[in-house]
Design a protein around this motif. Structure first.
Motif, PDB file in Angstrom:
ATOM      1  N   UNK A 232      -5.498  44.682  39.941  1.00 50.35           N
ATOM      2  CA  UNK A 232      -5.280  46.087  40.462  1.00 50.35           C
ATOM      3  C   UNK A 232      -4.527  46.065  41.827  1.00 50.35           C
ATOM      4  N   UNK A 233      -3.555  46.453  41.899  1.00 48.30           N
ATOM      5  CA  UNK A 233      -2.753  46.311  43.257  1.00 48.30           C
ATOM      6  C   UNK A 233      -2.323  47.632  43.612  1.00 48.30           C
ATOM      7  N   UNK A 234      -2.062  47.600  44.887  1.00 49.95           N
ATOM      8  CA  UNK A 234      -1.325  48.925  45.926  1.00 49.95           C
ATOM      9  C   UNK A 234       0.030  48.912  45.152  1.00 49.95           C
ATOM     10  N   UNK A 235       0.177  50.420  44.714  1.00 53.77           N
ATOM     11  CA  UNK A 235       1.783  50.820  44.542  1.00 53.77           C
ATOM     12  C   UNK A 235       2.624  50.643  45.527  1.00 53.77           C
ATOM     13  N   UNK A 236       3.984  50.360  44.911  1.00 55.10           N
ATOM     14  CA  UNK A 236       4.930  50.306  45.882  1.00 55.10           C
ATOM     15  C   UNK A 236       5.337  51.509  46.609  1.00 55.10           C
ATOM     16  N   UNK A 237       5.131  52.719  46.090  1.00 59.85           N
ATOM     17  CA  UNK A 237       5.388  53.838  46.699  1.00 59.85           C
ATOM     18  C   UNK A 237       4.458  54.217  47.982  1.00 59.85           C
ATOM     19  N   UNK A 238       3.090  53.780  47.706  1.00 63.57           N
ATOM     20  CA  UNK A 238       2.156  53.746  48.771  1.00 63.57           C
ATOM     21  C   UNK A 238       2.507  52.863  49.954  1.00 63.57           C
ATOM     22  N   UNK A 239       3.076  51.624  49.600  1.00 65.47           N
ATOM     23  CA  UNK A 239       3.524  50.784  50.517  1.00 65.47           C
ATOM     24  C   UNK A 239       4.449  51.431  51.414  1.00 65.47           C
ATOM     25  N   UNK A 240       5.441  52.131  50.791  1.00 65.94           N
ATOM     26  CA  UNK A 240       6.574  52.736  51.497  1.00 65.94           C
ATOM     27  C   UNK A 240       6.165  53.798  52.608  1.00 65.94           C
ATOM     28  N   UNK A 241       5.037  54.463  51.956  1.00 63.20           N
ATOM     29  CA  UNK A 241       4.880  55.586  52.918  1.00 63.20           C
ATOM     30  C   UNK A 241       4.050  54.886  53.957  1.00 63.20           C
ATOM     31  N   UNK A 242       3.228  54.102  53.731  1.00 60.76           N
ATOM     32  CA  UNK A 242       2.245  53.489  54.848  1.00 60.76           C
ATOM     33  C   UNK A 242       3.157  52.837  56.011  1.00 60.76           C
ATOM     34  N   UNK A 243       4.278  52.514  55.907  1.00 61.98           N
ATOM     35  CA  UNK A 243       5.386  51.761  56.823  1.00 61.98           C
ATOM     36  C   UNK A 243       6.578  52.755  57.032  1.00 61.98           C
ATOM     37  N   UNK A 244       6.300  54.054  56.626  1.00 62.93           N
ATOM     38  CA  UNK A 244       7.425  54.987  57.014  1.00 62.93           C
ATOM     39  C   UNK A 244       7.787  54.943  58.403  1.00 62.93           C
ATOM     40  N   UNK A 245       9.084  55.284  58.488  1.00 63.94           N
ATOM     41  CA  UNK A 245       9.721  55.357  59.987  1.00 63.94           C
ATOM     42  C   UNK A 245       9.199  56.872  60.582  1.00 63.94           C
ATOM     43  N   UNK A 246       9.363  56.518  61.887  1.00 63.57           N
ATOM     44  CA  UNK A 246       8.830  57.832  62.661  1.00 63.57           C
ATOM     45  C   UNK A 246      10.106  58.869  62.395  1.00 63.57           C
ATOM     46  N   UNK A 247       9.709  60.176  62.169  1.00 64.41           N
ATOM     47  CA  UNK A 247      10.697  61.278  62.165  1.00 64.41           C
ATOM     48  C   UNK A 247       9.876  62.436  62.862  1.00 64.41           C
ATOM     49  N   UNK A 248      10.432  62.894  63.775  1.00 65.52           N
ATOM     50  CA  UNK A 248       9.649  63.814  64.714  1.00 65.52           C
ATOM     51  C   UNK A 248      10.304  64.375  65.729  1.00 65.52           C
ATOM     52  N   UNK A 249       9.814  65.686  66.285  1.00 66.55           N
ATOM     53  CA  UNK A 249      10.250  66.182  67.414  1.00 66.55           C
ATOM     54  C   UNK A 249      10.366  65.248  68.775  1.00 66.55           C
ATOM     55  N   UNK A 250      11.419  65.247  69.348  1.00 63.50           N
ATOM     56  CA  UNK A 250      11.475  64.381  70.601  1.00 63.50           C
ATOM     57  C   UNK A 250      11.562  62.973  70.569  1.00 63.50           C
ATOM     58  N   UNK A 251      11.430  62.458  69.244  1.00 63.23           N
ATOM     59  CA  UNK A 251      11.221  61.011  69.139  1.00 63.23           C
ATOM     60  C   UNK A 251      12.641  60.524  68.860  1.00 63.23           C
ATOM     61  N   UNK A 252      12.979  59.256  69.102  1.00 64.20           N
ATOM     62  CA  UNK A 252      14.331  58.803  68.872  1.00 64.20           C
ATOM     63  C   UNK A 252      14.076  58.397  67.226  1.00 64.20           C
ATOM     64  N   UNK A 253      14.980  58.773  66.431  1.00 66.27           N
ATOM     65  CA  UNK A 253      14.884  58.472  64.832  1.00 66.27           C
ATOM     66  C   UNK A 253      14.681  56.974  64.742  1.00 66.27           C
ATOM     67  N   UNK A 254      15.321  55.973  65.235  1.00 67.60           N
ATOM     68  CA  UNK A 254      15.177  54.610  65.111  1.00 67.60           C
ATOM     69  C   UNK A 254      14.079  54.112  65.695  1.00 67.60           C
TER      70      UNK A 254
END
Length: 388
Positions: free
Chosen positions: A1-23
């Motif tokens: 039993x393992x963690x799904x790749x989609x969940x890994x991607x969400x956990x490591x998702x990049x910051x996207x939000x107001x006032x924050x540099x996208x990178x």
């Protein structure tokens, strides 16, 4: 039993939000209590929908909001709301959604303070019933005024599994809302919303935060229900998560898949080892009871966390005390889900009758299997068991 790749991607998702540099690699911490607006008209417009606008950090904050989006994605929900503790989240659901004359059905062994809160709510006319048997016929316990079925699965102390599909189908057929404390499994190993549950609750203090340095809670569900939780249970009760706390939980979220796989690997070795010990009368963990091959376990859980319990044979308070005090890797303390292994027990010198009435052993010990390594953990347990 393992963690799904989609969940890994969400956990490591990049910051996207107001006032924050996208990178930005790490989300910025918006350490502010309020947000000013360019005009009074804009202020009035945003304040009227504060659940989706940044007006005052008691309501919404960009750092907290980013964490909420990540948690909603992980649980496959539309929205989430974070709180200053797990009990803050539980209190928002019970205190915010229930009213005088309502009845709550609690299913399985439920976290003790949750039931204490339910008893407190009795003075405001909210009734409740507790059914600890996870396989009980729940229909006979429902009432005309039942407004919520609240479940833990796996449950507190005995980690037993409830058939969530059957429970939610029954409740939905009667127009009753359902909520689950999903802290044991984390959003990685169980998706209750996909099984029909209306609201998912987490203590973020545990595995999601993962470092024993932050307290937090969350409620996830539909946008409609979360709007109700926001205005009735969050804004009015004030169990707010700060931006700094949210940043710590986000840090933990990034390593959640890696940590949970290690917690699982260590815990399964501990479970298998304890099952072979003569001094251990029983081991409680879905991997041990009913076992990984059980159809219900496999249909609901994609993995196993590191929280388990064991029963010491012929258990007495003196036996439990001797065992617990002999441990060194497993340190004595409340909570769980961090790096460190922990041990605790509900057994006291004068509560044997109460434990039996609750269906618990007088030799019950709870272990949180941490990340130190299974070899060190097994040596520690063997040394303590040898003294019994």
């Amino acid at each position: 039993m393992t963690v799904g790749e989609l969940d890994r991607e969400i956990c490591a998702g990049p910051w996207v939000g107001p006032g924050g540099e996208p990178g930005a690699v790490a989300p910025p911490v918006f350490q502010t209590s309020l947000f000013t607006k360019p005009t009074f008209g804009e202020f009035v417009r945003q304040q009227a929908a504060e659940h989706e606008n940044f007006v005052y950090s008691r309501g919404t904050n960009p750092t907290v909001a980013f964490l909420e989006r990540q948690l909603a994605l992980l649980e496959r929900g539309e929205a989430a709301k974070c709180f200053g503790s797990g009990m803050g989240a539980i209190g928002a659901v019970l205190g915010g959604l229930l009213r005088s004359g309502d009845h709550v059905l609690f299913v399985n062994n439920v976290y003790g303070p949750t039931l204490e809160l339910a008893r407190h709510l009795e003075r405001f006319g909210v009734e409740h019933t507790v059914v600890t048997d996870p396989h009980a016929d729940l229909e006979e316990h429902l009432r005309d005024n039942t407004a919520l079925v609240y479940v833990e699965s796996p449950g507190t102390m005995l980690m037993r599994v409830v058939d969530l599909r059957a429970l939610t189908a029954l409740a939905r057929g009667r127009g009753i809302r359902t909520a689950i404390d999903n802290t044991w499994a984390t959003p990685l190993f169980q998706k209750p919303l996909e099984l029909g549950v209306d609201l998912v609750i987490h203590s973020l203090t545990k595995y999601v935060g993962g470092h024993s340095d932050v307290t937090g809670g969350a409620v996830i569900g539909s946008a409609e229900l979360l709007r109700e939780v926001f205005y009735r249970g969050h804004q009015l009760f004030g169990a707010v998560m700060s931006a700094m706390e949210a940043s710590l939980v986000l840090r933990g979220l990034r390593t959640l898949p890696v940590r949970m796989e290690r917690h699982q690997a260590n815990a399964l070795r501990v479970v298998e080892h304890l099952q072979r010990q003569d001094a251990v009368a029983a081991v409680h963990h879905p991997y041990a009871d009913p076992g990984p091959g059980d159809a219900l376990v496999r249909s609901q859980l994609t993995g196993f966390s590191g929280l388990l319990s064991l029963e010491l044979g012929g258990g007495t308070f003196a036996t439990v005390e001797r065992f617990v005090d002999a441990l060194r890797v497993f340190r004595i303390g409340v909570s769980w889900g961090g790096y460190e292994s922990l041990v605790s027990s509900p057994v006291r010198a004068d509560n044997a009758d109460r434990l039996r009435a609750d269906g618990l052993s007088t030799g019950l010990v709870r272990l949180s299997v941490g990340l130190e390594g299974a070899d060190a953990q097994l040596d520690d347990l063997d040394r303590a068991l040898a003294l019994l």
